[in-house]
Motif scaffolding. Structure first.
Motif, PDB file in Angstrom:
ATOM      1  N   LEU A  67       0.823  -1.207   0.000  1.00  0.00           N
ATOM      2  CA  LEU A  67       0.000   0.000   0.000  1.00  0.00           C
ATOM      3  C   LEU A  67       0.859   1.258   0.000  1.00  0.00           C
ATOM      4  N   LEU A  68       1.998   1.218   0.694  1.00  0.00           N
ATOM      5  CA  LEU A  68       2.873   2.385   0.771  1.00  0.00           C
ATOM      6  C   LEU A  68       3.503   2.728  -0.574  1.00  0.00           C
ATOM      7  N   LEU A  69       3.467   1.808  -1.512  1.00  0.00           N
ATOM      8  CA  LEU A  69       4.113   2.011  -2.818  1.00  0.00           C
ATOM      9  C   LEU A  69       3.142   2.394  -3.911  1.00  0.00           C
ATOM     10  N   THR A  70       1.867   2.579  -3.567  1.00  0.00           N
ATOM     11  CA  THR A  70       0.873   2.838  -4.611  1.00  0.00           C
ATOM     12  C   THR A  70       1.016   4.230  -5.217  1.00  0.00           C
ATOM     13  N   CYS A  71       1.160   5.256  -4.364  1.00  0.00           N
ATOM     14  CA  CYS A  71       1.347   6.609  -4.878  1.00  0.00           C
ATOM     15  C   CYS A  71       1.887   7.490  -3.765  1.00  0.00           C
ATOM     16  N   ARG A  72       2.341   8.678  -4.100  1.00  0.00           N
ATOM     17  CA  ARG A  72       2.964   9.563  -3.115  1.00  0.00           C
ATOM     18  C   ARG A  72       1.980  10.005  -2.041  1.00  0.00           C
ATOM     19  N   GLN A  73       0.747  10.270  -2.421  1.00  0.00           N
ATOM     20  CA  GLN A  73      -0.230  10.735  -1.442  1.00  0.00           C
ATOM     21  C   GLN A  73      -0.521   9.666  -0.399  1.00  0.00           C
ATOM     22  N   VAL A  74      -0.730   8.435  -0.862  1.00  0.00           N
ATOM     23  CA  VAL A  74      -1.002   7.349   0.079  1.00  0.00           C
ATOM     24  C   VAL A  74       0.209   7.112   0.977  1.00  0.00           C
ATOM     25  N   PHE A  75       1.410   7.166   0.418  1.00  0.00           N
ATOM     26  CA  PHE A  75       2.616   6.994   1.227  1.00  0.00           C
ATOM     27  C   PHE A  75       2.703   8.071   2.303  1.00  0.00           C
ATOM     28  N   ALA A  76       2.470   9.327   1.915  1.00  0.00           N
ATOM     29  CA  ALA A  76       2.553  10.438   2.861  1.00  0.00           C
ATOM     30  C   ALA A  76       1.539  10.290   3.989  1.00  0.00           C
ATOM     31  N   GLU A  77       0.370   9.758   3.674  1.00  0.00           N
ATOM     32  CA  GLU A  77      -0.675   9.601   4.684  1.00  0.00           C
ATOM     33  C   GLU A  77      -0.479   8.348   5.533  1.00  0.00           C
ATOM     34  N   ALA A  78      -0.011   7.267   4.914  1.00  0.00           N
ATOM     35  CA  ALA A  78      -0.038   5.957   5.580  1.00  0.00           C
ATOM     36  C   ALA A  78       1.215   5.629   6.371  1.00  0.00           C
ATOM     37  N   TRP A  79       2.387   6.123   5.956  1.00  0.00           N
ATOM     38  CA  TRP A  79       3.613   5.656   6.594  1.00  0.00           C
ATOM     39  C   TRP A  79       3.649   5.996   8.072  1.00  0.00           C
ATOM     40  N   ARG A  80       3.017   7.115   8.472  1.00  0.00           N
ATOM     41  CA  ARG A  80       3.025   7.522   9.873  1.00  0.00           C
ATOM     42  C   ARG A  80       2.289   6.530  10.764  1.00  0.00           C
ATOM     43  N   HIS A  81       1.357   5.772  10.167  1.00  0.00           N
ATOM     44  CA  HIS A  81       0.563   4.832  10.945  1.00  0.00           C
ATOM     45  C   HIS A  81       1.282   3.506  11.170  1.00  0.00           C
ATOM     46  N   LEU A  82       2.357   3.255  10.430  1.00  0.00           N
ATOM     47  CA  LEU A  82       3.084   1.998  10.593  1.00  0.00           C
ATOM     48  C   LEU A  82       3.727   1.900  11.976  1.00  0.00           C
ATOM     49  N   PRO A  83       4.588   2.851  12.399  1.00  0.00           N
ATOM     50  CA  PRO A  83       5.166   2.750  13.749  1.00  0.00           C
ATOM     51  C   PRO A  83       4.144   2.905  14.861  1.00  0.00           C
ATOM     52  N   LEU A  84       3.033   3.583  14.600  1.00  0.00           N
ATOM     53  CA  LEU A  84       2.013   3.759  15.635  1.00  0.00           C
ATOM     54  C   LEU A  84       1.262   2.461  15.931  1.00  0.00           C
ATOM     55  N   ASN A  85       1.169   1.563  14.972  1.00  0.00           N
ATOM     56  CA  ASN A  85       0.296   0.394  15.111  1.00  0.00           C
ATOM     57  C   ASN A  85       1.009  -0.953  15.041  1.00  0.00           C
ATOM     58  N   CYS A  86       2.153  -1.034  14.386  1.00  0.00           N
ATOM     59  CA  CYS A  86       2.826  -2.322  14.271  1.00  0.00           C
ATOM     60  C   CYS A  86       3.603  -2.627  15.558  1.00  0.00           C
ATOM     61  N   THR A  87       4.041  -3.870  15.696  1.00  0.00           N
ATOM     62  CA  THR A  87       4.906  -4.283  16.803  1.00  0.00           C
ATOM     63  C   THR A  87       6.295  -4.566  16.262  1.00  0.00           C
ATOM     64  N   LEU A  88       7.294  -3.901  16.824  1.00  0.00           N
ATOM     65  CA  LEU A  88       8.687  -4.160  16.467  1.00  0.00           C
ATOM     66  C   LEU A  88       9.218  -5.231  17.405  1.00  0.00           C
ATOM     67  N   HIS A  89       9.581  -6.380  16.848  1.00  0.00           N
ATOM     68  CA  HIS A  89      10.037  -7.519  17.636  1.00  0.00           C
ATOM     69  C   HIS A  89      11.533  -7.700  17.413  1.00  0.00           C
ATOM     70  N   PHE A  90      12.338  -7.509  18.472  1.00  0.00           N
ATOM     71  CA  PHE A  90      13.794  -7.562  18.368  1.00  0.00           C
ATOM     72  C   PHE A  90      14.320  -8.842  19.012  1.00  0.00           C
ATOM     73  N   ARG A  91      15.301  -9.415  18.360  1.00  0.00           N
ATOM     74  CA  ARG A  91      15.910 -10.647  18.848  1.00  0.00           C
ATOM     75  C   ARG A  91      16.617 -10.429  20.178  1.00  0.00           C
ATOM     76  N   GLY A  92      17.207  -9.271  20.355  1.00  0.00           N
ATOM     77  CA  GLY A  92      17.929  -8.966  21.590  1.00  0.00           C
ATOM     78  C   GLY A  92      18.132  -7.482  21.750  1.00  0.00           C
ATOM     79  N   THR A  93      18.719  -7.095  22.863  1.00  0.00           N
ATOM     80  CA  THR A  93      18.886  -5.680  23.204  1.00  0.00           C
ATOM     81  C   THR A  93      19.745  -4.952  22.182  1.00  0.00           C
ATOM     82  N   GLU A  94      20.841  -5.580  21.757  1.00  0.00           N
ATOM     83  CA  GLU A  94      21.711  -4.904  20.798  1.00  0.00           C
ATOM     84  C   GLU A  94      21.034  -4.753  19.440  1.00  0.00           C
ATOM     85  N   ASN A  95      20.167  -5.678  19.053  1.00  0.00           N
ATOM     86  CA  ASN A  95      19.402  -5.516  17.816  1.00  0.00           C
ATOM     87  C   ASN A  95      18.477  -4.316  17.912  1.00  0.00           C
ATOM     88  N   LEU A  96      17.896  -4.120  19.089  1.00  0.00           N
ATOM     89  CA  LEU A  96      17.045  -2.954  19.308  1.00  0.00           C
ATOM     90  C   LEU A  96      17.835  -1.663  19.127  1.00  0.00           C
TER      91      LEU A  96
END
Length: 352
Positions: A67-96
């Motif tokens: 979805l982020l690759l469809t067009c510039r407008q959608v990217f500008a609107e949607a990318w901000r919602h990725l870090p707000l809603n996804c879960t970042l899962h790190f293997r360990g502290t140094e990976n974080l």
């Protein structure tokens, strides 16, 4: 009567149909914002694992990011919602640290969900791997000022990998306590695969207290007695048919309330042990901040890469950081002289 295929061809050739056909950009922006949030909620992005990206639903993974690759407008609107809603899962502290020290501050302040295995992290001030101070995973959060998490899930790195070293019980206990004192989260869940961190008798310095009531008092003192701040402890029994309780893990297992006395007290006086002391299973400590608390990591303002921080001449040791050996003076020989043993534990956990 026209066949469905003929109707579709007629629609594709109709200019009127093309002009009136709805699409994502024709609906109000408020609705698009809701769609972006729903699309990325429950989405997991993994860092440091052998397979760096394994979402919960593999069949839909490419569609979400596409979805982020469809067009510039959608990217500008949607990318901000990725870090707000996804879960970042790190293997360990140094990976974080490797990942988050390399991104812009605007991204750090928008991250809301992190899961990480809490390996202590070393700072190689001397360049010699056999001698270095090793710090709590909670100290890593101070390198990320502005971090404001809704949920932080931390996995115990010391238990569950076939190791029988007694020091791990005390280190896990202090890992939990330092995380409870940190300020980067609204809800903290610490997961350890057994009860040994508090129920074992290995605590000759008597540092471990009865829990969760002591931690609950600590967070209420910090956030306010009437703020709603709580620390609860649950056990997920190995034999689920004996479990009772209303709360469940993300995979549907029953979590029942659990409390424990320090192991050395039980060994010295069996009368202090309640029936909960004999239960065996995975333990989860769940802490929630109070209503008026400010779950924002103020931390350090230096913006350097993890490689630069580790290699800084003279070391990089903020005054309020305490390495493990300050809490366990007798463990210095294990952390330093027993370097090979520690690496054996870390490698076993990372490769599991």
């Amino acid at each position: 009567m026209l066949a469905p295929s003929q109707i579709n061809r007629w629609r594709e050739s109709s200019s009127d149909y093309k002009m009136d056909a709805p699409n994502l950009l024709t609906i109000p922006v408020e609705l698009r914002e809701l769609i972006y949030g729903f699309l990325f909620s429950g989405y997991n992005i993994r860092h440091g694992f052998k397979s760096s990206h394994i979402p919960d639903d593999k069949s839909e993974s490419s569609n979400r990011i596409a979805l982020l690759l469809t067009c510039r407008q959608v990217f500008a609107e949607a990318w901000r919602h990725l870090p707000l809603n996804c879960t970042l899962h790190f293997r360990g502290t140094e990976n974080l640290l490797d990942t988050l020290l390399s991104v812009d501050q605007s991204v750090i302040t928008r991250i809301r969900h992190i899961r990480v295995r809490a390996f202590p992290f070393p700072l190689y001030a001397s360049g010699r791997a056999e001698y270095y101070p090793t710090y709590y995973a909670a100290n890593a959060l101070t390198l990320l000022p502005g971090l404001c998490l809704d949920t932080l899930v931390v996995e115990d790195c010391w238990h569950g990998f076939g190791m029988g070293d007694g020091w791990r019980d005390v280190t896990t206990y202090f890992d939990i306590e330092t995380l409870l004192k940190s300020a980067a989260w609204k809800e903290l869940t610490y997961i350890t695969p057994c009860t040994d961190f508090i129920a074992s008798g290995y605590d000759h310095r008597r540092k471990r207290l009865a829990q969760p009531e002591t931690w609950d008092e600590m967070i209420k003192e910090s956030d306010g007695a009437e703020s709603g701040a709580t620390v609860k402890m649950f056990i997920v029994l190995y034999k689920q048919e004996k479990a009772t309780g209303d709360e469940r893990t993300e995979d549907g297992r029953i979590m029942q309330p659990w409390a424990a006395k320090p192991g050395h007290e039980v060994i010295e006086n069996w009368r202090v042990a309640g029936p909960e002391q004999d239960l065996k299973g995975e333990v989860r400590i769940v802490a929630r901040r109070g209503k008026m608390a400010r779950p924002v990591q103020l931390g350090l303002s230096e913006k350097r890469t993890w490689k630069e921080l580790k290699g800084k001449e003279g070391g990089f040791v903020p005054e309020d950081w305490k390495p493990y050996h300050n809490d366990m003076a007798d463990a210095m020989g294990w952390l330093y002289g027993g370097w090979g043993r520690r690496m054996q534990l870390a490698n076993s956990a990372l490769n599991s």
